[in-house]
Design a protein around this motif. Sequence first.
Motif, PDB file in Angstrom:
ATOM      1  N   SER A 113     -12.025   4.477  -3.860  1.00  0.00           N
ATOM      2  CA  SER A 113     -11.251   3.049  -4.534  1.00  0.00           C
ATOM      3  C   SER A 113     -11.920   3.031  -5.780  1.00  0.00           C
ATOM      4  N   ASP A 154       0.848  -1.545   0.025  1.00  0.00           N
ATOM      5  CA  ASP A 154      -0.353  -0.097   0.298  1.00  0.00           C
ATOM      6  C   ASP A 154       0.641   1.000  -0.049  1.00  0.00           C
ATOM      7  N   TYR A 196     -11.045   8.293 -11.730  1.00  0.00           N
ATOM      8  CA  TYR A 196     -10.062   8.695 -10.644  1.00  0.00           C
ATOM      9  C   TYR A 196      -8.857   9.517 -11.191  1.00  0.00           C
ATOM     10  N   GLU A 210      -8.219  -0.087   4.910  1.00  0.00           N
ATOM     11  CA  GLU A 210      -7.429  -0.867   4.919  1.00  0.00           C
ATOM     12  C   GLU A 210      -6.402  -0.933   5.864  1.00  0.00           C
ATOM     13  N   LYS A 223      -5.994   5.233  -3.523  1.00  0.00           N
ATOM     14  CA  LYS A 223      -6.585   3.874  -4.003  1.00  0.00           C
ATOM     15  C   LYS A 223      -6.459   3.001  -4.945  1.00  0.00           C
ATOM     16  N   TRP A 224      -5.988   3.424  -5.842  1.00  0.00           N
ATOM     17  CA  TRP A 224      -5.666   3.042  -7.435  1.00  0.00           C
ATOM     18  C   TRP A 224      -4.202   2.656  -7.557  1.00  0.00           C
ATOM     19  N   LYS A 225      -3.437   1.104  -7.200  1.00  0.00           N
ATOM     20  CA  LYS A 225      -2.725   1.048  -7.516  1.00  0.00           C
ATOM     21  C   LYS A 225      -1.543   0.804  -8.722  1.00  0.00           C
ATOM     22  N   SER A 270     -13.654  -0.585  -5.981  1.00  0.00           N
ATOM     23  CA  SER A 270     -14.773  -0.058  -4.944  1.00  0.00           C
ATOM     24  C   SER A 270     -16.570   1.059  -5.692  1.00  0.00           C
ATOM     25  N   SER A 330      -8.297  -7.566   0.339  1.00  0.00           N
ATOM     26  CA  SER A 330      -8.761  -6.029  -0.288  1.00  0.00           C
ATOM     27  C   SER A 330      -9.969  -5.880  -0.404  1.00  0.00           C
ATOM     28  N   LYS A 348      -5.979  -2.245  -8.715  1.00  0.00           N
ATOM     29  CA  LYS A 348      -6.937  -1.243  -8.537  1.00  0.00           C
ATOM     30  C   LYS A 348      -7.754  -1.579  -7.890  1.00  0.00           C
ATOM     31  N   LYS A 349      -7.746  -2.116  -7.158  1.00  0.00           N
ATOM     32  CA  LYS A 349      -8.982  -2.392  -6.223  1.00  0.00           C
ATOM     33  C   LYS A 349      -8.520  -1.093  -4.602  1.00  0.00           C
ATOM     34  N   TYR A 407     -16.781  -2.149   0.972  1.00  0.00           N
ATOM     35  CA  TYR A 407     -15.240  -0.644   0.711  1.00  0.00           C
ATOM     36  C   TYR A 407     -14.773  -0.173   1.170  1.00  0.00           C
TER      37      TYR A 407
END
Lengths: 275, 275
Positions: free
Chosen positions: B15, A257, B190, B39, A262-264, B18, B57, A274-275, B11
């Motif tokens: 995200s 993380d 995003y 998280e 939130k979008w990795k 989500s 996740s 992307k979760k 959620y």
Amino acid sequence: MSETAEVTLYYAPGSVASLTLQIVLEEKGIEYTTKVVDEDKPSKEFKNLCPREEVTSVPVLKHGDFVLQEFMAACIYLEETFGGTKLIPDDDITSEALVLQRMFSAQSIGVGDTTICSYWADYDDEDDEDYGPEDEEEDEDEDPDEEDAKEDLAEELMIWEEYLKEEGGPFIAGKEFSMADVSFFPVLAYVVWMGFQPKKAYPHLNDYYLAVRDRETVQAVWPVDWNKPCPEKDFLYLEEYLEEDEEEPKPKAKSNDKGKAKWKGKGKGKAKGKK
Amino acid sequence: MSETAEVTLYYAPGSVASLTLQIVLEEKGIEYTTKVVDEDKPSKEFKNLCPREEVTSVPVLKHGDFVLQEFMAACIYLEETFGGTKLIPDDDITSEALVLQRMFSAQSIGVGDTTICSYWADYDDEDDEDYGPEDEEEDEDEDPDEEDAKEDLAEELMIWEEYLKEEGGPFIAGKEFSMADVSFFPVLAYVVWMGFQPKKAYPHLNDYYLAVRDRETVQAVWPVDWNKPCPEKDFLYLEEYLEEDEEEPKPKAKSNDKGKAKWKGKGKGKAKGKK
């Protein structure tokens, strides 16, 4: 376009995603033409499939005029459009949920920065200068990333061993061969080809591997290269990486993380990333 | 388990995955309970959802006793199991193929080592020592990886601009709002939140963004944080990265082919990485 329109699969033998699509085509009894693609030297025909995209990678499915580049989309499309073996149950939503969950989940195995396959990819790319003698030899100075990668893969595969053990199989989502097997088996077969030996620590996975490998539809599309071990690696002992974790699994963040976003873009890869 | 069994969404606001699932739930008019998950400090309830997995996740969808951790699987499951807006057409296989293709393809945008989001992720993780003054200022010494990432993202988004332009929209796979929008729009939103301004170089994408953002189902689940710009980055000018490529796109390997193994653990991420 109709069900009888021509189906062409552009694929690379030994590509996990290609094998997945080949098994779907065989299971559903679809008549199709195959064209082998050399990804290093793709044909003009292949490159012209998707003129808007800079890069097209295998497998690509063409049905009539329509081109599907995303192999998971292609799997679902074939299931919805053609007859043959029902690969996603539609008469029982619990079974359906299980099949879909495992179908997608299988695609997370061994993917990302922390896995053995990623290690191999890096390894192949290095000038080998940091690596001492290997093969057969227990080397105390092994790359710690490689150790972590093997441990992760060993644990991921144990989850699938448990599925078979606890639910009795014989398939990965129950009594019927399904899209979960279509997605999972090529991943397993690839890892076995790379040297993973499930026999000792993963007996259910071993039986599963042998049974599905011998399935007629799978044999029909089995990559010739996979009949002998991968020349790049001889053995992949994963059992030793399980021992310390079996009693007390340590909580380890597989997807790093990094930062607040939130979008990795890294870690476990595409969808999960992307979760 | 039946359609009336309780649906719970675990959620994280903001995200992308989500938001995708939230839009599906809204579009299909499903009654559901939401539980926000931190998280970094997940609740015991959340951690217990999938006892076999080390890491869970967000988002996770629970329907009755069944737990779906893979959000793309959950999208398809909800589509197959519930009524409401039809998000994947089943009366026309060309439309179905298009929706599935774009649904999955959208999940490749900006993912991998070569993208702006990955850059941000890395950036957040660094001690900032290599980075000089930024914000508003054109810095000649910008990280070349960041430049490449922006260029890739600019080009990827242009593909979607072209979809809308050539096919007339108003949605990303044609005249109807579909699973392709459910998958693509949160990614776009995003990137806009991160500072992308589509107005100048991406007029169709701009109109699309404004229209879908104002859709009732989207407004119902819109992350509060996204009403103001992301504090991490103020502006993301992508237009400048398009100019040199517009006439003659250079053939660039997006997924680095490291080594001979067909299953690559890095690069474009999960599914694509394994092609």
